[in-house]
Write a protein that holds these residues in place. Structure first.
Motif, PDB file in Angstrom:
ATOM      1  N   LEU A   1       0.852  -1.183   0.000  1.00 43.77           N
ATOM      2  CA  LEU A   1       0.000   0.000   0.000  1.00 43.77           C
ATOM      3  C   LEU A   1       0.893   1.238   0.000  1.00 43.77           C
ATOM      4  N   ALA A   2       0.654   2.170  -0.943  1.00 44.71           N
ATOM      5  CA  ALA A   2       1.472   3.383  -1.033  1.00 44.71           C
ATOM      6  C   ALA A   2       0.561   4.599  -1.120  1.00 44.71           C
ATOM      7  N   LEU A   3       0.698   5.517  -0.177  1.00 44.75           N
ATOM      8  CA  LEU A   3      -0.046   6.770  -0.167  1.00 44.75           C
ATOM      9  C   LEU A   3       0.945   7.896  -0.438  1.00 44.75           C
ATOM     10  N   SER A   4       0.578   8.793  -1.342  1.00 45.89           N
ATOM     11  CA  SER A   4       1.498   9.864  -1.727  1.00 45.89           C
ATOM     12  C   SER A   4       0.772  11.204  -1.734  1.00 45.89           C
ATOM     13  N   GLY A   5       1.182  12.112  -0.824  1.00 44.04           N
ATOM     14  CA  GLY A   5       0.629  13.459  -0.780  1.00 44.04           C
ATOM     15  C   GLY A   5      -0.874  13.490  -0.578  1.00 44.04           C
ATOM     16  N   LEU A   6      -1.405  12.581   0.222  1.00 46.59           N
ATOM     17  CA  LEU A   6      -2.848  12.436   0.366  1.00 46.59           C
ATOM     18  C   LEU A   6      -3.420  13.561   1.228  1.00 46.59           C
ATOM     19  N   SER A   7      -4.473  14.210   0.724  1.00 48.72           N
ATOM     20  CA  SER A   7      -5.148  15.282   1.454  1.00 48.72           C
ATOM     21  C   SER A   7      -6.650  15.134   1.310  1.00 48.72           C
ATOM     22  N   LYS A   8      -7.365  15.605   2.337  1.00 49.54           N
ATOM     23  CA  LYS A   8      -8.820  15.589   2.287  1.00 49.54           C
ATOM     24  C   LYS A   8      -9.380  16.818   2.995  1.00 49.54           C
ATOM     25  N   ARG A   9     -10.225  17.546   2.267  1.00 50.25           N
ATOM     26  CA  ARG A   9     -10.906  18.713   2.808  1.00 50.25           C
ATOM     27  C   ARG A   9     -12.405  18.462   2.866  1.00 50.25           C
ATOM     28  N   PHE A  10     -13.023  18.968   3.913  1.00 48.11           N
ATOM     29  CA  PHE A  10     -14.471  19.049   4.000  1.00 48.11           C
ATOM     30  C   PHE A  10     -14.807  20.536   4.110  1.00 48.11           C
ATOM     31  N   GLY A  11     -15.177  21.139   2.985  1.00 43.80           N
ATOM     32  CA  GLY A  11     -15.355  22.584   2.953  1.00 43.80           C
ATOM     33  C   GLY A  11     -14.022  23.275   3.162  1.00 43.80           C
ATOM     34  N   GLN A  12     -13.944  24.112   4.159  1.00 43.36           N
ATOM     35  CA  GLN A  12     -12.699  24.813   4.468  1.00 43.36           C
ATOM     36  C   GLN A  12     -11.832  24.064   5.472  1.00 43.36           C
ATOM     37  N   THR A  13     -12.355  22.948   5.965  1.00 44.33           N
ATOM     38  CA  THR A  13     -11.618  22.191   6.984  1.00 44.33           C
ATOM     39  C   THR A  13     -10.748  21.130   6.329  1.00 44.33           C
ATOM     40  N   GLU A  14      -9.455  21.209   6.590  1.00 44.62           N
ATOM     41  CA  GLU A  14      -8.511  20.226   6.062  1.00 44.62           C
ATOM     42  C   GLU A  14      -8.273  19.161   7.131  1.00 44.62           C
ATOM     43  N   VAL A  15      -8.794  17.967   6.881  1.00 38.98           N
ATOM     44  CA  VAL A  15      -8.697  16.884   7.860  1.00 38.98           C
ATOM     45  C   VAL A  15      -7.380  16.136   7.716  1.00 38.98           C
ATOM     46  N   ILE A  16      -6.954  15.907   6.498  1.00 43.50           N
ATOM     47  CA  ILE A  16      -5.692  15.223   6.212  1.00 43.50           C
ATOM     48  C   ILE A  16      -4.896  16.095   5.255  1.00 43.50           C
ATOM     49  N   ARG A  17      -3.615  16.289   5.563  1.00 40.67           N
ATOM     50  CA  ARG A  17      -2.790  17.195   4.760  1.00 40.67           C
ATOM     51  C   ARG A  17      -1.506  16.498   4.316  1.00 40.67           C
ATOM     52  N   SER A  18      -1.365  16.297   3.014  1.00 41.02           N
ATOM     53  CA  SER A  18      -0.120  15.812   2.391  1.00 41.02           C
ATOM     54  C   SER A  18       0.458  14.605   3.129  1.00 41.02           C
ATOM     55  N   PHE A  19      -0.375  13.590   3.323  1.00 42.06           N
ATOM     56  CA  PHE A  19       0.023  12.399   4.076  1.00 42.06           C
ATOM     57  C   PHE A  19       0.612  11.364   3.123  1.00 42.06           C
ATOM     58  N   SER A  20       1.804  10.888   3.438  1.00 42.25           N
ATOM     59  CA  SER A  20       2.454   9.860   2.629  1.00 42.25           C
ATOM     60  C   SER A  20       2.864   8.693   3.517  1.00 42.25           C
ATOM     61  N   LEU A  21       2.709   7.481   2.996  1.00 40.14           N
ATOM     62  CA  LEU A  21       3.014   6.286   3.766  1.00 40.14           C
ATOM     63  C   LEU A  21       3.149   5.103   2.824  1.00 40.14           C
ATOM     64  N   VAL A  22       4.085   4.205   3.130  1.00 41.99           N
ATOM     65  CA  VAL A  22       4.213   2.957   2.400  1.00 41.99           C
ATOM     66  C   VAL A  22       4.182   1.816   3.411  1.00 41.99           C
ATOM     67  N   VAL A  23       3.307   0.839   3.167  1.00 41.49           N
ATOM     68  CA  VAL A  23       3.234  -0.355   4.016  1.00 41.49           C
ATOM     69  C   VAL A  23       3.590  -1.547   3.144  1.00 41.49           C
ATOM     70  N   GLN A  24       4.675  -2.216   3.496  1.00 45.11           N
ATOM     71  CA  GLN A  24       5.183  -3.323   2.703  1.00 45.11           C
ATOM     72  C   GLN A  24       4.502  -4.640   3.092  1.00 45.11           C
ATOM     73  N   PRO A  25       4.516  -5.636   2.206  1.00 46.80           N
ATOM     74  CA  PRO A  25       3.986  -6.957   2.565  1.00 46.80           C
ATOM     75  C   PRO A  25       4.635  -7.487   3.844  1.00 46.80           C
ATOM     76  N   GLY A  26       3.809  -7.992   4.755  1.00 51.47           N
ATOM     77  CA  GLY A  26       4.320  -8.539   6.004  1.00 51.47           C
ATOM     78  C   GLY A  26       4.508  -7.522   7.107  1.00 51.47           C
ATOM     79  N   GLU A  27       4.286  -6.246   6.824  1.00 49.41           N
ATOM     80  CA  GLU A  27       4.439  -5.210   7.847  1.00 49.41           C
ATOM     81  C   GLU A  27       3.120  -4.955   8.576  1.00 49.41           C
TER      82      GLU A  27
END
Length: 207
Positions: A1-27
Motif C-alpha cells: 500500500l502506497a499513499l502519496s501526498g494524500l489530502s482531504k478537505r471538507f469545505g474549508q476544513t482540512e482533515v488530512i494534509r499531504s500524508f504519505s506512507l508505504v506499508v510493505q507486505p508482512g508489515e
C-alpha cells in the motif's frame, strides 16, 4: 500500500494534509491518535468510501484513488470498521464462511451445497474458535453483544485473501483474552505476507 501526498478537505476544513506512507507486505503499521484526528477518514480514502482532495493511492502497484469500494476490494483490500459491518440476518458461522469461500477459491457457487464444502467449513470452525464465538455459531449476528459483533467483524476482514488489511479499532470493546487472540490472528496475517494498517487510540492494540 502506497499513499502519496494524500489530502482531504471538507469545505474549508482540512482533515488530512499531504500524508504519505508505504506499508510493505508482512508489515504491521499502527496509526495512533485521538478522536477527530482523521484516522477513520484516512481509511475511507484508502477503501474508496471517500475521494481524496489531492494525492494518490496505490494498491499492489495499481492506482486506486477514485475507484469504488467494490473494485478496490477485488484488487486485494479488506477492511474492518469502527462501527461494525456484519450480515445481521446470517449466523455467526455463515458470516465467517462467506469470507472464507473467496479465500478458498469458490466463486459464485450457486450449484454447490455449502454443507459439503469441508475445507471451508473446517476453517470457519477454526476461525470461530479463535474469536471465542464457538457457542454462538447458530446465533444471528443481529443478536450478538457489541463485543461479539466487533470480534465477528474482524473475523470477516481476516477471512479473505486480502493482501492489504485495514483494521479500525480492532480490539475496541473486547475482553483481554479475546483481544490477545485477535492480535495473534492479526500477526498471523502479517506472517503470511499481508500488509496490515491499524488505527487505534492505544499503542498496545497495534503491537
Amino acid at each position: 500500500l502506497a499513499l502519496s501526498g494524500l489530502s482531504k478537505r471538507f469545505g474549508q476544513t482540512e482533515v488530512i494534509r499531504s500524508f504519505s506512507l508505504v506499508v510493505q507486505p508482512g508489515e504491521r503499521v499502527g496509526i495512533i491518535g485521538p478522536n477527530g484526528a482523521g484516522k477513520s477518514t484516512l481509511f475511507n480514502l484508502i477503501s474508496g468510501r471517500a475521494t481524496p482532495s489531492a494525492g494518490q493511492i496505490h494498491l499492489n502497484g495499481q492506482r486506486v484513488d477514485g475507484k469504488s469500494p467494490f473494485a478496490i476490494h477485488r484488487l486485494g483490500l479488506s477492511r474492518s470498521f469502527q462501527i461494525t459491518q456484519v450480515f445481521p440476518n446470517l449466523s455467526v458461522f455463515d458470516n465467517l464462511r462467506c469470507g472464507l469461500l473467496w479465500r478458498l477459491g469458490y466463486r459464485y457457487s450457486l450449484w454447490k451445497w455449502l454443507a459439503g464444502l469441508n475445507d471451508a467449513n473446517c476453517q470457519t470452525e477454526q476461525l470461530m474458535h479463535l474469536l471465542r464465538l464457538d457457542k454462538k455459531r447458530h446465533t444471528l449476528a443481529a443478536h450478538l453483544t457489541y463485543a461479539e459483533q466487533r470480534a465477528l467483524d474482524l473475523g470477516i476482514a481476516l477471512a479473505g485473501t486480502a493482501k492489504v488489511i485495514l483494521l479500525d479499532e480492532p480490539t475496541a470493546g473486547l475482553d483481554s483474552a479475546t483481544e490477545d487472540d485477535v492480535l495473534r490472528a492479526v500477526r498471523s496475517e502479517a506472517d503470511r505476507g499481508a500488509a496490515v494498517l491499524i488505527v487505534s487510540h492505544r499503542p498496545a492494540a497495534t503491537a
